[in-house]
Design an enzyme around this catalytic site. Structure first.
Site, PDB file in Angstrom:
ATOM      1  CD  GLN A   1     -76.897  10.087 -17.620  1.00 32.80           C
ATOM      2  OE1 GLN A   1     -76.720  11.288 -17.650  1.00 32.80           O
ATOM      3  NE2 GLN A   1     -76.459   9.295 -18.577  1.00 32.80           N
TER       4      GLN A   1
ATOM      5  CG  HIS B   1     -80.139   9.344 -21.179  1.00 30.38           C
ATOM      6  ND1 HIS B   1     -79.952   9.791 -22.456  1.00 30.38           N
ATOM      7  CD2 HIS B   1     -79.222  10.014 -20.434  1.00 30.38           C
ATOM      8  CE1 HIS B   1     -78.974  10.686 -22.503  1.00 30.38           C
ATOM      9  NE2 HIS B   1     -78.523  10.841 -21.273  1.00 30.38           N
TER      10      HIS B   1
ATOM     11  CD  GLU C   1     -72.629   6.555 -19.198  1.00 22.97           C
ATOM     12  OE1 GLU C   1     -72.522   6.923 -20.378  1.00 22.97           O
ATOM     13  OE2 GLU C   1     -73.731   6.221 -18.677  1.00 22.97           O
ATOM     14  CG  HIS C   2     -72.237  10.259 -16.627  1.00 22.69           C
ATOM     15  ND1 HIS C   2     -73.141   9.362 -17.184  1.00 22.69           N
ATOM     16  CD2 HIS C   2     -71.702  10.953 -17.660  1.00 22.69           C
ATOM     17  CE1 HIS C   2     -73.144   9.525 -18.500  1.00 22.69           C
ATOM     18  NE2 HIS C   2     -72.282  10.481 -18.822  1.00 22.69           N
TER      19      HIS C   2
ATOM     20  CG  ASP D   1     -74.424  14.126 -21.669  1.00 21.28           C
ATOM     21  OD1 ASP D   1     -73.547  13.252 -21.619  1.00 21.28           O
ATOM     22  OD2 ASP D   1     -75.572  13.962 -21.213  1.00 21.28           O
TER      23      ASP D   1
ATOM     24  CG  HIS E   1     -36.220 -17.052 -30.170  1.00 14.46           C
ATOM     25  ND1 HIS E   1     -36.981 -17.893 -30.928  1.00 14.46           N
ATOM     26  CD2 HIS E   1     -37.010 -15.970 -29.873  1.00 14.46           C
ATOM     27  CE1 HIS E   1     -38.192 -17.373 -31.076  1.00 14.46           C
ATOM     28  NE2 HIS E   1     -38.237 -16.185 -30.438  1.00 14.46           N
TER      29      HIS E   1
END
Length: 875
Positions: free
Chosen positions: A702, A705, A771-772, A805, A864
């Site tokens: 990761q 990236h 995220e992960h 992924d 109503h």
């Protein structure tokens, strides 16, 4: 490689002199003639001289001083790499060839960076045949670096002209032949093997004297073409005929596999002035160093076949263009026109560089200094080549000034910097600003904290992500969105040309697509990933819900696909079929009627083949050849050719995210998005049962990236030794990665938190909301019930994040930046909307009527109440 020797009595034709200057080394028999050659621009001449004169000659720019072996060299006072010792024919004859070569090996290579052995033709043959020359050359190579690479062995032939056969034999023995310049000639056609009386064609002699050979079936020589700074422009091919033409014309002339002799740029104007040739260490590749004219080497109009020039070379090219014609309002043109301003900026930026201490600041200020310095150079017609030649001459000086500063320069010296602490690691990512990238040679490591030593604010700071100035980004993106909304296709094309440097004819490709043929392993991998992702997302489809809430009152809920969806797939030069799969498959499973992909085009205006293949598999109806904020705006509002969509999904940079959020907040666009996005992130929980190599590999998967990616390691009750094993693996594996420079930035920004228990680690993870999340601990599956916040969880040591992924089946488009507290990752539900229905019978209305009318009266909504009452009157 062949070394031409120039004597004071040699009368050489101008083309020969020019061609000899293209060779890497020239040997001058007259030292003063060599000095003149330095003054006129000869890059690195060697010269015969005496021990007494060597130091002065070297100081004047001679590359190597060649001294008779009978003279002492110990007292010269220069680096032995700048010296060569010469053994004459008389010395060789007196002791015999073998003894002379042995002496050169045992004595000469200890005294100098090269040896020159003068022999007769018969002695040369004996040296080659006996293997003595090969042993000397092998010993020279083992000596390490000499004046221009490994120590060199030169063979000078006395009393007879060289033959091509002798040149080849000497080269095959690992030595360089010294050939008198008057024995060489230059012509566009190489001659066959010449007699001993004839002059040798230079091209043929170079090939023979360097041992140059081809490993290709057609016999052509691979030729790497570089510019003055050694930047590769491209690759071509040569043979004896093209090399002869190139040396004769001092131009870039090659051998085309289709057209034969090819004079580069003769029709386009992109010609090349040949500045030098060289042969690689294996003698199977030529290098041409050239000055490139025109648009560049590549037929596509770029300076190199690998794209536009970058860095300092790119800056020089830009400045040269600005010098000829600058756009209106150009700051560079202002500097060219205002010498006082340029001088002031040079002084200002040099001062800021002198005061900078942080590595990032030093790099930033140095870039400014280089810019203004090169503007100064361009204004006076000085090139990088001129600067490098001056540097080389300075480097060769053996007598240097003291180097003290001029009076006044230290009038206001900066305060002494505080000594760095033994552990210069910031406490937290928010409370400290001195986080810096790991330098080459330094250990690549995360910051390490112990939970029991952190204060409450420090612990809270670790949960924060880098602050993004969303307002500033929105201000940049809003004009792009407005322009696309107003001008449609024209604006999208303009922004694509400006940002991606691609000129497009058509923005949209519509189905059916020309399905590209992919390599079988790639196609099989995409097909397998597609099948897994489809199976998992198809299982997410739920049956309709029907509930009778009370007698006669039935409520139901059913799903319908969002009709038109836009899928943003980042790319351009990158290949990201996985993102196309992760977005396209759930949209296909949901049954979306229109699936429109948007992805940046490659430099030739085409779509990445792997992405186009996925577009075909998912049943996409169109592919938009655009990226960035302009693509998002086109999908949100529609253009003449881009269909408007109802929802936009997909990751992207901060500008893509800003455009998605702007469109979502504009009621005129009538569109929704999947989720906000930030830099990629990962959190690993590891304990004593974890494999350090596995943990490190997941962290790095990761971290590579981007420099803003953040990875977190929660070390559960690990000893110092166990944690050190993980740190060592992180460094070891990182150093082997092609993207190690990215990791040197992202890993130091990341952190490891030491915690006493698994429960404490899970509490921190839920607060961080990654995220992960990777559970590397024993009995990992049992921990799933305690996970409250995460985009996707990877359970156990055999579940690397990479599988999610690409191909396990789960989706990799996930909430980042802590948004997993309230957002889910992309799923089949992302592309569905849910509709509810209710059906009441006569009895059902009667059963619920009083409840509804009472509540309507409480809220004072008489219409109503009346809608029920009017029906009750009929019962």
């Amino acid at each position: 490689m062949l070394v031409p020797k120039i004597t004071s009595t040699a009368v050489l034709e101008a083309p020969v002199v020019r061609a000899l200057g293209l060779l890497p080394t020239t040997l001058y028999a007259d030292a003063q003639q060599a000095v003149k050659a330095v003054d006129s621009g000869d890059a690195a001449p060697w010269a015969y001289t005496t021990a007494a004169e060597a130091k002065e000659l070297l100081n004047r720019g001679i590359a190597v001083a060649v001294i008779d072996a009978t003279q002492a060299t110990d007292d010269i006072g220069v680096n032995t790499e700048r010296l060569a010792v010469r053994y004459t024919t008389a010395e060789v004859a007196a002791s015999g060839v073998e003894s002379a070569l042995q002496r050169a090996q045992e004595e000469g290579l200890q005294r100098a960076g090269a040896v020159v052995v003068e022999m007769t033709a018969a002695q040369v043959d004996e040296a080659v045949t006996s293997g003595g020359l090969r042993r000397l050359a092998d010993a020279a190579e083992a000596c390490g670096m000499g004046s221009s690479g490994p120590a060199r062995v030169l063979v000078e032939q006395h009393g007879g002209a060289w033959t091509l056969e002798q040149l080849r034999a000497v080269a095959e023995s690992g030595a360089d032949a010294v050939v008198p310049a008057e024995e060489l000639t230059v012509g566009e056609e190489p001659a066959e093997e010449a007699s001993q009386d004839a002059r040798l064609p230079l091209a043929t002699a170079v090939i023979a004297g360097s041992g140059l050979h081809s490993d290709r079936a057609d016999g052509l020589l691979t030729t790497v073409v570089v510019d003055e700074q050694g930047v590769c422009l491209g690759v071509a091919y040569s043979n004896a005929a093209s090399l002869a033409a190139a040396l004769a014309a001092a131009q870039g002339v090659y051998w085309s596999r289709r057209r034969g002799l090819w004079h580069k740029g003769l029709t386009s104007g992109a010609t090349q002035t040949l500045l030098g040739i060289a042969v690689d260490c294996d003698s199977d590749v030529l290098r041409f160093r050239v000055h490139q004219e025109g648009a560049g080497f590549c037929h596509r109009g770029t300076r190199t076949c690998f794209g536009a020039a970058t860095g300092i070379a790119g800056l020089e090219q830009t400045l040269a263009a600005r010098r000829k014609q600058a756009p209106k309002g150009s700051y560079t043109q202002r500097l060219f026109d205002d010498a006082a301003l340029l001088r002031a900026k040079l002084i200002e930026e040099a001062g800021e560089l002198a005061d900078a201490t942080d590595p990032a600041d030093v790099a930033f200020e140095a870039a400014d200094v280089l810019y203004f310095a090169l503007v100064k150079c361009a204004a006076h017609g000085v090139t990088l080549t001129d600067i490098e030649r001056s540097l080389d001459l300075k480097h060769r000086k053996v007598v240097r000034r003291r180097g003290d500063a001029k009076p006044g320069a230290l009038a206001n010296p900066p305060a002494a910097a505080a000594a760095p602490s033994a552990t210069p690691i910031p406490r937290t990512s928010v409370l400290c600003s001195d986080i810096r990238a790991a330098q080459p040679g330094e250990q690549i490591r995360m910051r390490v904290y112990a939970d029991d030593t952190l204060s409450k604010p420090e612990r809270a700071a670790l949960l924060q992500r880098p602050i993004i100035d969303s307002q500033e980004i929105m201000q940049r993106v809003q004009p792009i969105v407005d322009a696309v909304r107003a001008n449609g296709d024209v604006a999208v094309r303009d922004f694509t040309a400006r940002f991606d440097h691609v000129t497009l004819d058509a923005l949209v490709i519509r189905a059916p697509f020309d399905v590209p043929v992919l390599p079988a392993p790639v196609r099989a991998a995409i097909d397998q990933a597609y099948d897994n992702i489809y199976a998992f997302h198809a299982a997410q489809l739920a049956d309709d819900t029907h509930v009778e809430t009370m007698p006669g009152v039935t409520c139901s809920r059913f799903s319908r696909a969002i009709e038109r969806v836009g899928l943003y797939v980042p790319g351009g030069t990158a290949v990201l079929p996985s993102t196309a799969l992760m977005l396209g498959v759930p949209a296909q499973v949901a049954g979306c009627r229109e699936i429109v992909l948007a992805t940046p085009p490659r430099k030739d205006g085409s779509i990445v083949p792997e992405v186009l293949y996925v577009a075909h598999k998912i049943g996409a109806t169109a592919v938009i050849k655009a990226g960035g904020a302009q693509a998002v705006a086109a999908l949100a509002y529609g253009t003449e050719t881009v269909p408007k969509v109802d929802k936009i999904c997909g990751p992207g940079n901060q500008y893509v995210t800003a455009a998605k959020m702007l469109a979502q907040n504009d009621t005129a666009a009538m569109i929704s998005i999947d989720m906000p996005a930030g830099p990629s992130e990962l959190l690993v929980i590891a304990d004593a049962t974890s494999n350090p190599a596995y943990v490190a590999s997941d962290l790095l998967s990761q971290a590579e990236h981007g420099p803003d990616s953040q990875v977190v390691l929660l070390a559960v009750d690990l000893s110092d030794t166990q944690l050190a094993a993980i740190e060592a693996e992180v460094h070891r594996q990182a150093e082997r990665l092609p993207r190690v420079d990215v990791v040197r930035h992202s890993i130091p920004k990341s952190f490891c938190l030491r915690l006493p228990s698994l429960s404490a680690a899970l509490r921190f993870s839920n607060a961080y909301a990654p995220e992960h999340l990777i559970l590397h601990n024993a009995n990992a599956r049992a921990c799933l019930s305690d996970v409250d916040n995460a985009g996707s969880v990877f359970v156990g040591s055999y579940s690397p994040e990479s599988c999610g992924d690409y191909a396990s089946g789960t989706n990799h488009t996930l909430p980042t930046y802590g948004f997993s507290r309230m957002y889910s990752g992309v799923s089949t539900a992302t592309f569905l909307k849910h509709i509810t229905a209710q059906e009441l019978t006569r009895d059902g209305l009667a059963n619920i009527a009083q409840t509804v009318m009472t509540l309507a009266e409480v809220e004072e909504l008489e219409a109503h109440r009346n809608a029920v009452a009017i029906r009750m009157m009929d019962m």
